[in-house]
Design a protein around this motif. Structure first.
Motif, PDB file in Angstrom:
ATOM      1  N   THR A  80      32.168  33.946  51.248  1.00 45.24           N
ATOM      2  CA  THR A  80      32.803  33.202  50.156  1.00 45.24           C
ATOM      3  C   THR A  80      33.972  33.973  49.577  1.00 45.24           C
ATOM      4  O   THR A  80      33.857  35.177  49.324  1.00 45.24           O
ATOM      5  CB  THR A  80      31.784  32.944  49.022  1.00 45.24           C
ATOM      6  OG1 THR A  80      30.690  32.216  49.541  1.00 45.24           O
ATOM      7  CG2 THR A  80      32.410  32.185  47.864  1.00 45.24           C
ATOM      8  N   LYS A  81      35.066  33.267  49.354  1.00 47.70           N
ATOM      9  CA  LYS A  81      36.148  33.803  48.529  1.00 47.70           C
ATOM     10  C   LYS A  81      35.960  33.186  47.151  1.00 47.70           C
ATOM     11  O   LYS A  81      35.842  31.961  47.020  1.00 47.70           O
ATOM     12  CB  LYS A  81      37.526  33.430  49.080  1.00 47.70           C
ATOM     13  CG  LYS A  81      38.657  33.942  48.191  1.00 47.70           C
ATOM     14  CD  LYS A  81      40.014  33.666  48.793  1.00 47.70           C
ATOM     15  CE  LYS A  81      40.522  32.347  48.286  1.00 47.70           C
ATOM     16  NZ  LYS A  81      41.924  32.083  48.651  1.00 47.70           N
ATOM     17  N   MET A  82      35.892  34.036  46.131  1.00 45.00           N
ATOM     18  CA  MET A  82      35.749  33.559  44.764  1.00 45.00           C
ATOM     19  C   MET A  82      37.000  33.932  43.983  1.00 45.00           C
ATOM     20  O   MET A  82      37.416  35.087  43.997  1.00 45.00           O
ATOM     21  CB  MET A  82      34.520  34.173  44.090  1.00 45.00           C
ATOM     22  CG  MET A  82      34.226  33.557  42.731  1.00 45.00           C
ATOM     23  SD  MET A  82      32.992  34.490  41.806  1.00 45.00           S
ATOM     24  CE  MET A  82      34.045  35.776  41.155  1.00 45.00           C
ATOM     25  N   LEU A  83      37.596  32.947  43.324  1.00 46.39           N
ATOM     26  CA  LEU A  83      38.720  33.185  42.429  1.00 46.39           C
ATOM     27  C   LEU A  83      38.247  33.009  40.998  1.00 46.39           C
ATOM     28  O   LEU A  83      37.614  31.998  40.673  1.00 46.39           O
ATOM     29  CB  LEU A  83      39.852  32.185  42.687  1.00 46.39           C
ATOM     30  CG  LEU A  83      40.775  32.462  43.847  1.00 46.39           C
ATOM     31  CD1 LEU A  83      41.826  31.366  43.959  1.00 46.39           C
ATOM     32  CD2 LEU A  83      41.450  33.809  43.698  1.00 46.39           C
ATOM     33  N   TYR A  84      38.566  33.982  40.161  1.00 52.12           N
ATOM     34  CA  TYR A  84      38.264  33.947  38.733  1.00 52.12           C
ATOM     35  C   TYR A  84      39.614  33.943  38.023  1.00 52.12           C
ATOM     36  O   TYR A  84      40.383  34.907  38.136  1.00 52.12           O
ATOM     37  CB  TYR A  84      37.443  35.180  38.344  1.00 52.12           C
ATOM     38  CG  TYR A  84      37.107  35.278  36.878  1.00 52.12           C
ATOM     39  CD1 TYR A  84      35.864  34.874  36.409  1.00 52.12           C
ATOM     40  CD2 TYR A  84      38.030  35.768  35.964  1.00 52.12           C
ATOM     41  CE1 TYR A  84      35.552  34.970  35.058  1.00 52.12           C
ATOM     42  CE2 TYR A  84      37.729  35.855  34.614  1.00 52.12           C
ATOM     43  CZ  TYR A  84      36.485  35.452  34.172  1.00 52.12           C
ATOM     44  OH  TYR A  84      36.191  35.541  32.835  1.00 52.12           O
ATOM     45  N   ILE A  85      39.922  32.849  37.330  1.00 52.37           N
ATOM     46  CA  ILE A  85      41.208  32.688  36.649  1.00 52.37           C
ATOM     47  C   ILE A  85      40.932  32.552  35.161  1.00 52.37           C
ATOM     48  O   ILE A  85      40.216  31.641  34.735  1.00 52.37           O
ATOM     49  CB  ILE A  85      41.954  31.439  37.152  1.00 52.37           C
ATOM     50  CG1 ILE A  85      42.156  31.501  38.669  1.00 52.37           C
ATOM     51  CG2 ILE A  85      43.296  31.282  36.442  1.00 52.37           C
ATOM     52  CD1 ILE A  85      41.348  30.494  39.419  1.00 52.37           C
ATOM     53  N   GLU A  98      40.251  38.123  42.486  1.00 47.91           N
ATOM     54  CA  GLU A  98      39.725  37.544  43.718  1.00 47.91           C
ATOM     55  C   GLU A  98      38.666  38.473  44.272  1.00 47.91           C
ATOM     56  O   GLU A  98      38.846  39.697  44.295  1.00 47.91           O
ATOM     57  CB  GLU A  98      40.854  37.372  44.732  1.00 47.91           C
ATOM     58  CG  GLU A  98      40.411  36.723  46.017  1.00 47.91           C
ATOM     59  CD  GLU A  98      41.576  36.488  46.976  1.00 47.91           C
ATOM     60  OE1 GLU A  98      41.347  36.646  48.191  1.00 47.91           O
ATOM     61  OE2 GLU A  98      42.684  36.169  46.511  1.00 47.91           O
ATOM     62  N   ARG A  99      37.566  37.894  44.716  1.00 46.02           N
ATOM     63  CA  ARG A  99      36.489  38.661  45.339  1.00 46.02           C
ATOM     64  C   ARG A  99      36.049  37.951  46.612  1.00 46.02           C
ATOM     65  O   ARG A  99      36.072  36.730  46.698  1.00 46.02           O
ATOM     66  CB  ARG A  99      35.267  38.785  44.412  1.00 46.02           C
ATOM     67  CG  ARG A  99      35.467  39.719  43.239  1.00 46.02           C
ATOM     68  CD  ARG A  99      35.508  41.160  43.727  1.00 46.02           C
ATOM     69  NE  ARG A  99      35.451  42.117  42.658  1.00 46.02           N
ATOM     70  CZ  ARG A  99      36.501  42.633  42.040  1.00 46.02           C
ATOM     71  NH1 ARG A  99      37.705  42.238  42.365  1.00 46.02           N
ATOM     72  NH2 ARG A  99      36.363  43.534  41.088  1.00 46.02           N
ATOM     73  N   GLU A 100      35.639  38.748  47.590  1.00 46.35           N
ATOM     74  CA  GLU A 100      35.024  38.237  48.817  1.00 46.35           C
ATOM     75  C   GLU A 100      33.568  38.687  48.811  1.00 46.35           C
ATOM     76  O   GLU A 100      33.285  39.871  48.588  1.00 46.35           O
ATOM     77  CB  GLU A 100      35.725  38.804  50.053  1.00 46.35           C
ATOM     78  CG  GLU A 100      37.160  38.393  50.197  1.00 46.35           C
ATOM     79  CD  GLU A 100      37.347  37.074  50.934  1.00 46.35           C
ATOM     80  OE1 GLU A 100      36.408  36.625  51.632  1.00 46.35           O
ATOM     81  OE2 GLU A 100      38.436  36.491  50.808  1.00 46.35           O
ATOM     82  N   TYR A 101      32.665  37.735  48.996  1.00 50.37           N
ATOM     83  CA  TYR A 101      31.246  38.041  49.054  1.00 50.37           C
ATOM     84  C   TYR A 101      30.699  37.566  50.397  1.00 50.37           C
ATOM     85  O   TYR A 101      31.040  36.475  50.849  1.00 50.37           O
ATOM     86  CB  TYR A 101      30.484  37.357  47.911  1.00 50.37           C
ATOM     87  CG  TYR A 101      30.931  37.802  46.533  1.00 50.37           C
ATOM     88  CD1 TYR A 101      30.781  39.119  46.116  1.00 50.37           C
ATOM     89  CD2 TYR A 101      31.500  36.900  45.644  1.00 50.37           C
ATOM     90  CE1 TYR A 101      31.185  39.533  44.854  1.00 50.37           C
ATOM     91  CE2 TYR A 101      31.900  37.298  44.371  1.00 50.37           C
ATOM     92  CZ  TYR A 101      31.738  38.614  43.989  1.00 50.37           C
ATOM     93  OH  TYR A 101      32.133  39.014  42.736  1.00 50.37           O
ATOM     94  N   GLY A 161      31.797  43.439  36.009  1.00 50.44           N
ATOM     95  CA  GLY A 161      30.757  42.424  36.118  1.00 50.44           C
ATOM     96  C   GLY A 161      30.743  41.783  37.497  1.00 50.44           C
ATOM     97  O   GLY A 161      29.677  41.589  38.092  1.00 50.44           O
ATOM     98  N   LEU A 162      31.922  41.467  38.035  1.00 51.45           N
ATOM     99  CA  LEU A 162      31.989  40.853  39.363  1.00 51.45           C
ATOM    100  C   LEU A 162      31.576  41.838  40.448  1.00 51.45           C
ATOM    101  O   LEU A 162      31.038  41.429  41.488  1.00 51.45           O
ATOM    102  CB  LEU A 162      33.378  40.279  39.609  1.00 51.45           C
ATOM    103  CG  LEU A 162      33.781  39.149  38.650  1.00 51.45           C
ATOM    104  CD1 LEU A 162      35.198  38.687  38.930  1.00 51.45           C
ATOM    105  CD2 LEU A 162      32.799  37.985  38.684  1.00 51.45           C
ATOM    106  N   ASP A 163      31.780  43.123  40.225  1.00 50.19           N
ATOM    107  CA  ASP A 163      31.253  44.139  41.150  1.00 50.19           C
ATOM    108  C   ASP A 163      29.726  44.155  41.112  1.00 50.19           C
ATOM    109  O   ASP A 163      29.072  44.260  42.154  1.00 50.19           O
ATOM    110  CB  ASP A 163      31.796  45.524  40.818  1.00 50.19           C
ATOM    111  CG  ASP A 163      33.279  45.672  41.129  1.00 50.19           C
ATOM    112  OD1 ASP A 163      33.856  44.820  41.840  1.00 50.19           O
ATOM    113  OD2 ASP A 163      33.876  46.657  40.624  1.00 50.19           O
ATOM    114  N   ARG A 164      29.147  44.048  39.902  1.00 50.74           N
ATOM    115  CA  ARG A 164      27.675  43.980  39.792  1.00 50.74           C
ATOM    116  C   ARG A 164      27.160  42.712  40.476  1.00 50.74           C
ATOM    117  O   ARG A 164      26.100  42.734  41.114  1.00 50.74           O
ATOM    118  CB  ARG A 164      27.237  44.027  38.331  1.00 50.74           C
ATOM    119  CG  ARG A 164      27.349  45.404  37.696  1.00 50.74           C
ATOM    120  CD  ARG A 164      26.689  45.487  36.325  1.00 50.74           C
ATOM    121  NE  ARG A 164      27.237  44.560  35.362  1.00 50.74           N
ATOM    122  CZ  ARG A 164      28.284  44.804  34.583  1.00 50.74           C
ATOM    123  NH1 ARG A 164      28.909  45.970  34.656  1.00 50.74           N
ATOM    124  NH2 ARG A 164      28.704  43.895  33.721  1.00 50.74           N
TER     125      ARG A 164
END
Length: 156
Positions: A114-119, A14-17, A141-144
């Motif tokens: 945005t909350k992004m979920l990568y499953i 999970e990431r918040e952008y 990659g999601l940090d980049r």
């Protein structure tokens, strides 16, 4: 000849952008933007192509200095503008398929962006297993992606 085997695993990141779902989605859809944040082997990449549409493909080929060749091939199955991406991909090294994955990426608006979920659901083939490395590489990659998105204006 060794017996074929398959093992399964999954993981969720999970990431918040701090940008809109559309901005995050666009970073997945635009070939130049996607290559910038997702290519962790940029110095050795010999081929990159993105056809971002249902049944479109993404290809990423890497030739390492030690002679190994890695191929990642994706196919997109479901794309909902600004909301969801579903794709499958396989990883092959030196002609040996290591794994096949099904990935769902969901984008949800929040008060701050945005909350992004990568499953990701993985099938490892014939004894290969690199779950911790795969998670770490995906997180990097999601940090980049987050660094790239930080240049976008904040939503109101």
């Amino acid at each position: 000849m060794s017996q074929a085997s398959t093992t399964h695993t999954d993981f969720v990141i999970e990431r918040e952008y701090g940008v809109s779902p559309q901005a995050v989605f666009t970073a997945w859809a635009d070939p130049a933007a996607k290559k910038r944040w997702s290519d962790c082997h940029e110095d050795f990449t010999t081929h990159y192509e993105l056809d971002f549409r249902p049944h479109g493909r993404e290809s990423h080929h890497v030739d390492y200095p030690d002679g190994r060749r890695q191929r990642i091939e994706k196919i997109f199955f479901d794309i909902e503008e600004g909301r969801r991406i579903v794709f499958a991909y396989d990883i092959e090294v030196d002609g040996r398929r290591l794994s096949v994955s099904l990935v769902t990426v969901e984008f949800t608006p929040t008060p701050h962006g945005t909350k992004m979920l990568y499953i990701e659901q993985l099938a490892y083939l014939d004894g290969h297993e690199d779950r911790e490395i795969r998670i770490r590489g995906t997180e990097e990659g999601l940090d980049r992606l987050g660094l790239q998105l930080s240049a976008f204006p904040r939503p109101n």
